[in-house]
Design an enzyme around this catalytic site. Structure first.
Site, short mmCIF file in Angstrom:
data_model
loop_
_atom_site.label_atom_id
_atom_site.label_comp_id
_atom_site.label_asym_id
_atom_site.label_seq_id
_atom_site.Cartn_x
_atom_site.Cartn_y
_atom_site.Cartn_z
N GLU A 134 -16.31 -52.92 -89.82
CA GLU A 134 -15.05 -53.62 -89.40
C GLU A 134 -14.16 -54.05 -90.28
O GLU A 134 -14.58 -54.47 -91.46
CB GLU A 134 -15.63 -54.73 -88.16
CG GLU A 134 -14.91 -55.47 -87.49
CD GLU A 134 -13.93 -54.63 -86.55
OE1 GLU A 134 -12.83 -54.14 -86.94
OE2 GLU A 134 -14.30 -54.31 -85.25
N HIS A 178 -20.81 -50.14 -81.46
CA HIS A 178 -22.22 -50.70 -81.51
C HIS A 178 -22.35 -51.28 -80.02
O HIS A 178 -21.37 -51.59 -79.59
CB HIS A 178 -22.12 -51.70 -82.64
CG HIS A 178 -21.25 -52.85 -82.62
ND1 HIS A 178 -21.49 -53.64 -81.66
CD2 HIS A 178 -20.15 -53.11 -83.31
CE1 HIS A 178 -20.47 -54.65 -81.79
NE2 HIS A 178 -19.61 -54.16 -82.95
#
Length: 214
Positions: A86, A11
């Site tokens: 994550e 990202h």
């Protein structure tokens, strides 16, 4: 030989990245620079003129918004997967890497020494995280064998994929740089996984921050 190719994208930048703060599952948005990085990355992918068969993304906002830049640029539909998140950093989430050793010394030590079964006070162990990522990656590969896939996720998640593709031990110190909005390519064929290219940021204006989520 059937070869599946995945382009893995971290990202774009967030304010917590600039503060060197552990994000984990905390749903932090992109900052203005991260939004620009996402657009630059999407344009770079479009410029390759490659045909991508599917786009997968973590459901966390910083990844989903990065993937949205690809949706707008290339017209693909983003498939959201919670399994691409994550690692959950438990008691360390929200702390900077400067504050964590003081605020949570025992948990921090377990973290930096890569104790594989330590869950970081309500988080996710390295072993649990690795299994989650491997299952998600295998499911995508099996569904799209022989195709070219885009996957937008997080630094720690991409590090796990690097370890899988390069046969790096989970207990070993991290060697792979995973900059914001970088392009990272792995392939799968009858010989298993392999890293093709890694940490390409040539499409970005200026330097991108590396991953601090060890």
């Amino acid at each position: 030989m059937t070869t599946t190719r995945l382009c893995l994208i971290r990202h774009g930048e967030t304010d917590w990245n600039t503060e060197r703060r552990l994000q984990g599952h905390t749903d932090i948005p992109l900052n203005a620079r991260g939004e620009a990085q996402a657009r630059q990355m999407a344009q770079a992918l479009k410029n390759t003129q490659l045909s991508f068969d599917a786009l997968y993304t973590s459901d966390l906002k910083r990844a989903a918004d990065t993937a949205h830049a690809i949706v707008e640029s290339m017209g693909l539909t983003a498939i959201s997967m919670e399994a691409l998140r994550e690692r959950h950093f438990g008691g360390l989430q929200g702390l900077t890497i400067q504050d964590a050793p003081v605020a949570k010394p025992d948990i921090w030590q377990a973290h930096i020494s890569r104790q594989l079964d330590h869950e970081l006070d309500g988080g996710e162990s390295i072993a649990q995280f690795a299994l989650r990522v491997e299952k998600a990656l295998t499911a995508i590969q099996q569904k799209h064998a022989g195709q070219t896939i885009l996957l937008v996720s997080h630094g720690g998640t991409l590090d796990m994929i690097f370890r899988l593709a390069s046969a790096q031990a989970l207990s070993a110190e991290r060697v792979a740089s995973v900059p914001n909005a970088s392009l990272n390519w792995v392939i799968h064929n009858e010989n298993g996984w392999a890293v093709e290219r890694w940490a390409d940021t040539s499409h970005l204006d200026g330097l991108a921050l590396d991953n601090v989520d060890l």
